[in-house]
Design a protein around this motif. Structure first.
Motif, PDB file in Angstrom:
ATOM      1  N   ARG A   1      -8.268 -12.288  -3.645  1.00 42.21           N
ATOM      2  CA  ARG A   1      -8.934 -13.304  -4.450  1.00 42.21           C
ATOM      3  C   ARG A   1      -9.678 -12.708  -5.640  1.00 42.21           C
ATOM      4  NH1 ARG A   1      -6.672 -16.974  -2.566  1.00 42.21           N
ATOM      5  NH2 ARG A   1      -7.338 -18.560  -1.073  1.00 42.21           N
ATOM      6  N   ILE A   2      -8.977 -11.876  -6.365  1.00 41.55           N
ATOM      7  CA  ILE A   2      -9.597 -11.234  -7.526  1.00 41.55           C
ATOM      8  C   ILE A   2      -9.321 -12.072  -8.746  1.00 41.55           C
ATOM      9  CG2 ILE A   2      -9.373  -9.246  -9.041  1.00 41.55           C
ATOM     10  CD1 ILE A   2      -9.066  -7.606  -6.463  1.00 41.55           C
ATOM     11  N   THR A   3     -10.362 -12.320  -9.537  1.00 41.56           N
ATOM     12  CA  THR A   3     -10.208 -13.273 -10.621  1.00 41.56           C
ATOM     13  C   THR A   3     -10.506 -12.690 -11.991  1.00 41.56           C
ATOM     14  OG1 THR A   3     -12.477 -13.950 -10.251  1.00 41.56           O
ATOM     15  CG2 THR A   3     -10.771 -15.218  -9.155  1.00 41.56           C
ATOM     16  N   SER A   4     -10.744 -11.391 -12.090  1.00 45.57           N
ATOM     17  CA  SER A   4     -10.985 -10.811 -13.412  1.00 45.57           C
ATOM     18  C   SER A   4     -10.834  -9.303 -13.315  1.00 45.57           C
ATOM     19  CB  SER A   4     -12.399 -11.150 -13.884  1.00 45.57           C
ATOM     20  OG  SER A   4     -13.346 -10.450 -13.097  1.00 45.57           O
ATOM     21  N   ILE A   5     -10.822  -8.664 -14.486  1.00 48.90           N
ATOM     22  CA  ILE A   5     -10.720  -7.204 -14.502  1.00 48.90           C
ATOM     23  C   ILE A   5     -11.949  -6.583 -13.854  1.00 48.90           C
ATOM     24  CG2 ILE A   5     -10.625  -5.197 -16.009  1.00 48.90           C
ATOM     25  CD1 ILE A   5      -9.023  -6.739 -17.935  1.00 48.90           C
ATOM     26  N   ALA A   6     -13.098  -7.140 -14.192  1.00 50.58           N
ATOM     27  CA  ALA A   6     -14.331  -6.601 -13.610  1.00 50.58           C
ATOM     28  C   ALA A   6     -14.273  -6.680 -12.099  1.00 50.58           C
ATOM     29  CB  ALA A   6     -15.531  -7.378 -14.141  1.00 50.58           C
ATOM     30  N   ASP A   7     -13.804  -7.820 -11.606  1.00 49.63           N
ATOM     31  CA  ASP A   7     -13.649  -8.017 -10.181  1.00 49.63           C
ATOM     32  C   ASP A   7     -12.705  -6.986  -9.577  1.00 49.63           C
ATOM     33  OD1 ASP A   7     -13.183 -11.154  -8.396  1.00 49.63           O
ATOM     34  OD2 ASP A   7     -14.802  -9.660  -8.416  1.00 49.63           O
ATOM     35  N   PHE A   8     -11.600  -6.754 -10.274  1.00 53.47           N
ATOM     36  CA  PHE A   8     -10.577  -5.844  -9.784  1.00 53.47           C
ATOM     37  C   PHE A   8     -11.152  -4.451  -9.637  1.00 53.47           C
ATOM     38  CE2 PHE A   8      -5.962  -5.450  -9.265  1.00 53.47           C
ATOM     39  CZ  PHE A   8      -5.803  -4.078  -9.269  1.00 53.47           C
ATOM     40  N   ILE A   9     -11.745  -3.966 -10.702  1.00 55.98           N
ATOM     41  CA  ILE A   9     -12.261  -2.593 -10.672  1.00 55.98           C
ATOM     42  C   ILE A   9     -13.395  -2.490  -9.654  1.00 55.98           C
ATOM     43  CG2 ILE A   9     -13.461  -0.850 -12.025  1.00 55.98           C
ATOM     44  CD1 ILE A   9     -11.888  -1.646 -14.414  1.00 55.98           C
ATOM     45  N   ALA A  10     -14.288  -3.462  -9.686  1.00 59.31           N
ATOM     46  CA  ALA A  10     -15.419  -3.398  -8.759  1.00 59.31           C
ATOM     47  C   ALA A  10     -14.933  -3.435  -7.317  1.00 59.31           C
ATOM     48  CB  ALA A  10     -16.363  -4.556  -9.021  1.00 59.31           C
TER      49      ALA A  10
ATOM     50  N   GLY B   1     -15.027  -0.105  -3.937  1.00 61.69           N
ATOM     51  CA  GLY B   1     -16.045  -0.365  -2.937  1.00 61.69           C
ATOM     52  C   GLY B   1     -16.872  -1.599  -3.194  1.00 61.69           C
ATOM     53  N   LYS B   2     -16.316  -2.576  -3.872  1.00 60.89           N
ATOM     54  CA  LYS B   2     -17.007  -3.840  -4.127  1.00 60.89           C
ATOM     55  C   LYS B   2     -18.368  -3.571  -4.767  1.00 60.89           C
ATOM     56  CE  LYS B   2     -14.633  -6.300  -0.479  1.00 60.89           C
ATOM     57  NZ  LYS B   2     -14.714  -7.149   0.672  1.00 60.89           N
ATOM     58  N   SER B   3     -18.319  -2.781  -5.824  1.00 61.36           N
ATOM     59  CA  SER B   3     -19.573  -2.330  -6.421  1.00 61.36           C
ATOM     60  C   SER B   3     -20.061  -3.267  -7.508  1.00 61.36           C
ATOM     61  CB  SER B   3     -19.348  -0.933  -7.005  1.00 61.36           C
ATOM     62  OG  SER B   3     -20.207  -0.694  -8.078  1.00 61.36           O
ATOM     63  N   PRO B   4     -21.229  -3.869  -7.343  1.00 60.02           N
ATOM     64  CA  PRO B   4     -21.754  -4.759  -8.388  1.00 60.02           C
ATOM     65  C   PRO B   4     -22.064  -3.981  -9.666  1.00 60.02           C
ATOM     66  CG  PRO B   4     -22.938  -5.060  -6.318  1.00 60.02           C
ATOM     67  CD  PRO B   4     -22.080  -3.841  -6.157  1.00 60.02           C
TER      68      PRO B   4
ATOM     69  N   LEU C   1     -14.534 -17.043  -0.865  1.00 59.78           N
ATOM     70  CA  LEU C   1     -15.645 -17.154  -1.810  1.00 59.78           C
ATOM     71  C   LEU C   1     -15.393 -16.333  -3.070  1.00 59.78           C
ATOM     72  CD1 LEU C   1     -18.823 -17.076   0.423  1.00 59.78           C
ATOM     73  CD2 LEU C   1     -17.595 -19.011  -0.522  1.00 59.78           C
ATOM     74  N   ALA C   2     -14.690 -15.203  -2.900  1.00 58.73           N
ATOM     75  CA  ALA C   2     -14.438 -14.337  -4.057  1.00 58.73           C
ATOM     76  C   ALA C   2     -13.698 -15.098  -5.133  1.00 58.73           C
ATOM     77  CB  ALA C   2     -13.640 -13.108  -3.621  1.00 58.73           C
ATOM     78  N   GLY C   3     -12.854 -16.031  -4.719  1.00 64.20           N
ATOM     79  CA  GLY C   3     -12.140 -16.814  -5.708  1.00 64.20           C
ATOM     80  C   GLY C   3     -13.081 -17.617  -6.581  1.00 64.20           C
ATOM     81  N   ALA C   4     -14.243 -17.959  -6.044  1.00 62.34           N
ATOM     82  CA  ALA C   4     -15.155 -18.783  -6.818  1.00 62.34           C
ATOM     83  C   ALA C   4     -16.214 -17.961  -7.539  1.00 62.34           C
ATOM     84  CB  ALA C   4     -15.829 -19.794  -5.891  1.00 62.34           C
ATOM     85  N   ILE C   5     -16.711 -16.926  -6.879  1.00 64.51           N
ATOM     86  CA  ILE C   5     -17.854 -16.226  -7.488  1.00 64.51           C
ATOM     87  C   ILE C   5     -17.613 -14.730  -7.647  1.00 64.51           C
ATOM     88  CG2 ILE C   5     -19.478 -17.898  -6.619  1.00 64.51           C
ATOM     89  CD1 ILE C   5     -20.252 -15.931  -4.443  1.00 64.51           C
ATOM     90  N   GLY C   6     -16.380 -14.271  -7.427  1.00 60.97           N
ATOM     91  CA  GLY C   6     -16.135 -12.848  -7.580  1.00 60.97           C
ATOM     92  C   GLY C   6     -16.408 -12.091  -6.299  1.00 60.97           C
ATOM     93  N   SER C   7     -15.641 -11.043  -6.084  1.00 61.69           N
ATOM     94  CA  SER C   7     -15.725 -10.382  -4.778  1.00 61.69           C
ATOM     95  C   SER C   7     -17.059  -9.689  -4.576  1.00 61.69           C
ATOM     96  CB  SER C   7     -14.576  -9.386  -4.607  1.00 61.69           C
ATOM     97  OG  SER C   7     -14.741  -8.316  -5.496  1.00 61.69           O
ATOM     98  N   ALA C   8     -17.634  -9.146  -5.656  1.00 64.14           N
ATOM     99  CA  ALA C   8     -18.910  -8.447  -5.475  1.00 64.14           C
ATOM    100  C   ALA C   8     -19.986  -9.424  -5.006  1.00 64.14           C
ATOM    101  CB  ALA C   8     -19.319  -7.771  -6.772  1.00 64.14           C
ATOM    102  N   SER C   9     -20.077 -10.574  -5.661  1.00 60.71           N
ATOM    103  CA  SER C   9     -21.085 -11.555  -5.261  1.00 60.71           C
ATOM    104  C   SER C   9     -20.776 -12.132  -3.888  1.00 60.71           C
ATOM    105  CB  SER C   9     -21.156 -12.686  -6.272  1.00 60.71           C
ATOM    106  OG  SER C   9     -21.443 -12.168  -7.546  1.00 60.71           O
ATOM    107  N   ALA C  10     -19.508 -12.354  -3.627  1.00 60.11           N
ATOM    108  CA  ALA C  10     -19.135 -12.933  -2.336  1.00 60.11           C
ATOM    109  C   ALA C  10     -19.566 -12.012  -1.211  1.00 60.11           C
ATOM    110  CB  ALA C  10     -17.623 -13.156  -2.291  1.00 60.11           C
ATOM    111  N   ARG C  11     -19.363 -10.740  -1.442  1.00 56.45           N
ATOM    112  CA  ARG C  11     -19.731  -9.799  -0.392  1.00 56.45           C
ATOM    113  C   ARG C  11     -21.229  -9.836  -0.123  1.00 56.45           C
ATOM    114  NH1 ARG C  11     -20.349  -5.152   2.136  1.00 56.45           N
ATOM    115  NH2 ARG C  11     -21.405  -3.534   1.007  1.00 56.45           N
ATOM    116  N   VAL C  12     -21.994  -9.922  -1.207  1.00 61.98           N
ATOM    117  CA  VAL C  12     -23.449  -9.937  -1.033  1.00 61.98           C
ATOM    118  C   VAL C  12     -23.885 -11.172  -0.259  1.00 61.98           C
ATOM    119  CG1 VAL C  12     -25.620 -10.101  -2.254  1.00 61.98           C
ATOM    120  CG2 VAL C  12     -23.858  -8.610  -3.119  1.00 61.98           C
ATOM    121  N   MET C  13     -23.303 -12.325  -0.590  1.00 70.62           N
ATOM    122  CA  MET C  13     -23.726 -13.561   0.061  1.00 70.62           C
ATOM    123  C   MET C  13     -23.333 -13.582   1.529  1.00 70.62           C
ATOM    124  SD  MET C  13     -23.624 -16.588  -2.637  1.00 70.62           S
ATOM    125  CE  MET C  13     -25.119 -17.157  -1.903  1.00 70.62           C
ATOM    126  N   VAL C  14     -22.117 -13.157   1.786  1.00 72.34           N
ATOM    127  CA  VAL C  14     -21.688 -13.165   3.184  1.00 72.34           C
ATOM    128  C   VAL C  14     -22.504 -12.150   3.976  1.00 72.34           C
ATOM    129  CG1 VAL C  14     -19.767 -12.694   4.736  1.00 72.34           C
ATOM    130  CG2 VAL C  14     -19.388 -13.977   2.651  1.00 72.34           C
TER     131      VAL C  14
END
Lengths: 124, 65, 895
Positions: free
Chosen positions: C98-107, C111-114, C611-624
């Motif tokens: 559920r990656i939705t941008s380059i930033a998301d992809f690299i992050a 390691g899902k780094s914000p 959730l990553a589809g909606a708010i990005g994987s880095a944020s999704a990880r933090v919320m979950v």
């Protein structure tokens, strides 16, 4: 002639009941409270039959039986094993070590008496 | 397995394209000539380009399962 | 020239048409009859690569340097040859996680780094704002050309509130929000936007070919005539060759660098990534699009050279701004309609670029910059109430507006033509910095977060120093001194000749240094320290995505609760959608309903992905993680978790041995139960058989029977007791217990027993004793057991039991010492085993053999120990040690 029976069990109440029972049937009775006492009594009194409990301190009934069978003078003694354990393996073990018969506790007194008489008459 | 072949062919085509469209092979076409009235160099570039596309299309389309 | 209302009206009409197409696409998507589900539309949507730069810039470049406009399009062609391998892997990864941008992809990859997400976003914004300014500029000058009579100088730039370009920028922002910030959850994608982009690709191609055809056959007698005329003019003839000026060496490295740059940009420009990867509907569409898109590029470039030459021939050199030949040529011939069509084409190209680019960048800004910062302020953790989706959309719309305003600001401030023309390539060079981290991330498991960060930072810094700043300096915004002589006069640091590297044009020079630093730092830092557990896990997921169908999570530890995760998902995706998703997941796991979903790592990964589809994987990880109270994972933990998998086998064996132990226990219990039963039955039968039994005998037998029955009862109770304590089902009522009082009470209870035996029991305890948290009844049980045991083995006369209580540093100690027969060394361990009794057979009827095991269990439950010290003939001393502090587990745990 009165035949002698040895009763070997570590439970005193069972000794009391078996002693009364055998005496009532007219047998001479010797008592033993553990495996060593049983072997000593066997050597001393040479009973015709022994009621042998398996679970005894010092030497278990199985060991006593094996020792008995290995002894030239005693190897023809009739052995009736008594135990609370009733699993197949235990029965097999008991018979394997040389017992002539096996009864599980709690037993019926009538059954026990009948068996004892049967074994003794077969011998005679 | 079939897909691997497709990828390898495309990789080869990539290499060929990169070579053809760069120094020194590119300079070969740089002459003051015309073909059908069209200047050679630009024409060559476009023809090579179309050739690359055509070959790619052939490789990709024929690999359709 | 054309009237203003006509131009403005036509523009708005066209944009409205685009919106209609988008709405149509979205509507059909909702009906699940997608219009974009074919390779042709996919390929056309990729053509958003061609912006107003293609319309105006290419022609201008061709007029200035001939074929040098081509590498920008040859590069992508070559890149698409590798698309089937590289791009397909990116698409697979993006879909799976559920990656939705380059930033998301690299992050996500590192390691899902914000931190990485934010960095990439910032770099993107800096790089893209100029490119947007370029589009605004192109449309503005095109509009000016259309509405002022040909030949008159164009109006001077005005204050921004008079500047129609400003309102154009605002209008574009509005349209973009309409296209890209209306709903969340990118799994539904922006089908409308894709449809609209495909449509506008057609429009711009048609318009360009129309003007090209017009120039060739309208102004001249066909291409051969045009070229013949051009070749007659030496300067124009030069444009048809590699070398523009005689004797000048062809700058092969520049040609190559341009090609390489374009090759990277066609994937790493945000709008390209959005269209090619995020909006991809089916992987197999890539197969056809991989050659259709280059074909499009070829077609749209066919007439660039003819138009450029035609314009130069027609207007003569320096007569007209070469960028605008596509408009000025038809206008000069009074072909107003054609000019309008071309203007619309250019407008279409520009708006397409802005809409997609702004949408993609605003997504990044929202997910990877704003959201993580908001989450850190703790206000928006999973405790926050309210619907977060509207907040997210609001953030995105604001970001879109901000980006467009920044673009306008750049356009207004950096009005110098020079700066803008090369801006497109400068933006290319900026996004090229993402290439090492992303490409390495696809194929190499060794990359680390720090390596990506360092590489990005260094590459961006060098890009800024060698390319961005000089361009600003050249348009007059920075002193040119530092450009010519280096900062502080240090020649080696001259931005366009770093370390004395001469002979390269500024773009190639910048590209060389920035990529060198980027790749070098990336490799060096990656090799310096191995990847962390999370980085390695993500590396596996990314690099091996084709071998990993389920793409399940590997390393996580925490406690997931459906009842926490479901509302979290509801808040971000909408309650109904969340319900539906969880229901599908439950079905997939084969459980009856949402409440039965096992709360494991797979569930967490599922929720994170959604959730990553909606708010990005880095944020999704933090919320979950916030909802699940995840624990940080170290490499040791990972190893341990891996070990656990192999320990399952060991656990299985242990279970079987425990099973065997249970059988033994059962047989012991039955044995112990049968023994008193034997006496009871035998004696009962004896009495029954002999009605004339002497009363004394009968009395004795009955006495025995009664005793044995009691024994049986005690045995049953104790077996149950022991079983309950061991299984942790026993009830414990803990209170503050004064042990001295308890000991006194126990002595009182057993006083009679001791008197019967002619023995004494003596208490030796301090007057004041701190109380402990204990179960009073259970403790009494222990004391009574120990006392009665002591009593059993006392000698017939002079028996004595000493009861001692003393405080020690670690806790209280109770000692019960008797002067009885003692316990042999080999028996001392045995007596604590079940059904084992010490001493001789005269004690059998009283004991059950369970007293000590139970006592020990009770004492150990309170965190203490029960031990014995004895030698035969010298009595025995039982010691109970109880700690001051009770253990933290209050309820009994299975041992």
């Amino acid at each position: 002639m009165n035949q002698r029976i040895l009763i070997a069990d570590d439970e005193p109440n069972i000794l009391i009941s078996l002693e009364y029972l055998m005496k009532r049937e007219g047998y001479e009775v010797s008592l033993a409270r553990d495996g060593d006492e049983a072997l000593a009594a066997l050597a001393e009194h040479r009973p015709a039959l022994v009621l042998l409990d398996v679970m005894m301190p010092k030497k278990s009934g199985l060991e006593v039986c094996q020792a008995l069978r290995a002894d030239e003078a005693l190897k023809d003694t009739l052995v009736l094993m008594l135990t609370a354990k009733g699993r197949e393996t235990d029965i097999a073990k008991g018979l394997g070590s040389g017992a002539d018969a096996y009864m599980t506790k709690p037993f019926s007194t009538k059954e026990l008496v009948r068996k004892v008489r049967e074994m003794l008459e077969a011998r005679a | 397995m079939h897909d691997k072949l497709v990828q390898q062919r495309l990789a080869a085509l990539f290499a060929a394209g990169a070579l053809l469209l760069n120094f020194p092979l590119l300079a070969l076409w740089d002459r003051d000539a015309t073909v059908f009235g069209l200047p050679l160099f630009p024409l060559a570039l476009f023809v090579l380009w179309a050739l690359l596309i055509g070959l790619a299309a052939w490789i990709l389309e024929s690999s359709e399962p | 020239m054309l009237s203003v209302p006509l131009v403005v009206g036509a523009s708005f009409a066209y944009l409205a048409l685009l919106v209609a197409v988008a709405a149509f696409g979205d509507a059909r998507a909702r009906q699940r009859r997608s219009v974009i589900g074919n390779a042709g539309v996919y390929a056309l949507s990729m053509a958003v690569y061609c912006t107003a730069w293609t319309y105006y810039g290419s022609v201008g470049r061709a007029a200035g340097s001939g074929v040098w406009f081509l590498p920008i399009y040859l590069g992508p062609t070559l890149a698409m040859l590798l698309a089937w391998s590289v791009l397909r892997k990116m698409i697979r990864i993006a879909k799976a996680y559920r990656i939705t941008s380059i930033a998301d992809f690299i992050a996500s990859r590192y390691g899902k780094s914000p931190l990485l997400a934010g960095t990439v976003t910032l770099i993107t914004v800096v790089g893209i704002v100029p490119y947007i300014a370029l589009q605004l500029k192109a449309v503005a000058s095109g509009y000016a050309l259309m509405t002022t009579p040909l030949g008159t100088p164009l109006a001077a730039p005005q204050a921004w509130w008079h500047d129609s370009t400003f309102y154009f920028a605002l209008a574009l922002a509005g349209f973009t929000v309409l296209f890209g910030a209306r709903h969340l959850d990118h799994s539904e994608k922006h089908e409308g936007m894709v449809a609209a982009m495909a449509f506008e690709s057609i429009v711009k191609l048609v318009a360009f070919i129309a003007v090209g055809a017009y120039v060739c056959w309208g102004l001249f007698d066909g291409p051969t005539d045009l070229f013949a005329r051009a070749r007659a003019v030496p300067e124009l003839n030069a444009l048809l060759h590699l070398t523009q000026r005689a004797g000048q060496k062809f700058a092969y490295e520049q040609w190559f660098a341009l090609g390489l740059l374009a090759m990277l940009s066609v994937i790493f420009l945000p709008r390209q990534f959005q269209m090619m990867v995020v909006e991809n509907v089916e992987e197999r569409h890539l197969r056809r699009a991989a050659w259709l898109f280059p074909l499009y590029l070829l077609l749209i470039n066919l007439f660039v050279l003819p138009i450029a030459l035609g314009g130069l021939l027609h207007f003569g050199r320096g007569g007209m701004d070469t960028d605008s030949f596509v408009l000025s040529l038809p206008l000069s011939q009074g072909q107003g309609a054609l000019a309008l069509l071309v203007f619309i084409g250019g407008l279409s190209a520009a708006t397409g670029m802005v809409i997609v680019e702004a949408t993609a960048v605003s997504t990044m800004v929202c997910n990877d910059l704003v959201m993580p910062m908001l989450l850190r302020t703790r206000r928006f953790g999973s405790r926050a109430g309210g619907d977060l989706s509207r907040l997210l959309l609001g953030i995105r719309a604001s970001a879109i507006l901000a980006i467009l305003l920044l673009g306008y600001a750049y356009f207004a401030i950096a009005g110098e033509a020079y700066a803008l023309v090369s801006i497109g390539l400068i933006s290319f060079a900026a996004v090229a910095q993402f290439a090492p981290a992303m490409l390495a991330g696809l194929y190499w498991k060794g990359g680390t977060r720090n390596a990506a960060f360092t590489g990005l930072l260094l590459g961006f810094a060098l890009w800024a120093y060698t390319l961005m700043l000089p361009s600003v300096a050249k348009s007059g915004w920075l002193p040119a001194d530092y450009l010519n002589n280096g900062p502080w006069g240090i020649a080696l640091l001259k931005p366009e000749q770093l370390l004395g590297l001469t002979g390269l044009d500024n773009l190639t020079h910048a590209l060389f240094w920035s990529l060198l630093a980027n790749v070098g730092a990336f490799v060096a830092v990656s090799l310096w320290r191995p990847p962390s557990a999370r980085e390695a896990s993500q590396a596996l997921l990314f690099v091996d995505v084709f071998q990993n169908p389920a793409a399940g999570p590997v390393f996580w530890r925490g406690r997931a609760q459906v009842r926490e995760l479901l509302p979290l998902a509801g808040r971000l995706l909408g309650a109904a959608r969340a319900q539906q998703l969880f229901g599908d997941y439950a079905r997939q796991r084969g459980v009856a309903g949402i409440a039965q979903i096992p709360p494991d790592a797979q569930l967490v990964h599922f929720v994170e992905t959604q959730l990553a589809g909606a708010i990005g994987s880095a944020s999704a990880r933090v919320m979950v993680a916030a909802a699940v109270e995840e624990e940080a994972l170290g490499l040791d933990d990972v190893m341990r978790i891996l070990d656990e998998a192999s320990q399952v086998r060991a656990a299985n064996e242990k279970l079987q041995s425990l099973d065997r132990l249970k059988d033994d226990f059962m047989s012991s219990v039955t044995h112990e139960l049968r023994t008193p039963l034997t006496s009871i039955r035998a004696l009962s039968e004896l009495m029954e058989d002999d009605p004339d039994m002497p009363p004394a005998q009968r009395t004795q037998f009955l006495h025995i029977i009664t005793g044995e029955t009691e024994r049986l009862g005690r045995l049953v109770n104790q077996v149950l007791d022991l079983a309950k304590i061991e299984a942790g089902h026993a009830q414990w009522s803990i209170s503050d217990v004064n042990l001295r009082a308890l000991l006194e009470h126990a002595l009182q209870t057993t006083a009679e027993m001791f008197r019967e035996r002619g023995a004494v029991a003596v208490l030796d305890a301090p007057a004041a004793v701190p109380s402990l948290a204990l179960d009073a009844d259970r403790m009494t049980q222990v004391l009574l057991n120990l006392l009665s045991n002591a009593a059993k083995f006392l000698p017939a006369e002079g028996g004595r039991v000493d009861l001692r209580l003393c405080g020690r540093p670690t806790g209280l100690r109770i000692e019960i010492e008797d002067n009885g027969s003692g316990i042999a060394a080999d028996q001392q361990a045995l007596i604590f085993e079940r059904f084992r009794q010490g001493g001789d057979s005269s004690n059998r009827p009283q004991g059950t053999g369970l007293g000590l095991p139970i006592s020990r269990q009770i004492v150990e439950h309170f965190g203490g120990t029960l031990s014995v010290r004895s030698a035969p003939g010298q009595g025995a001393c039982f010691t109970v040690d109880l700690p001051w502090q009770a253990p933290t587990t209050t309820t009994g745990e299975p041992r």
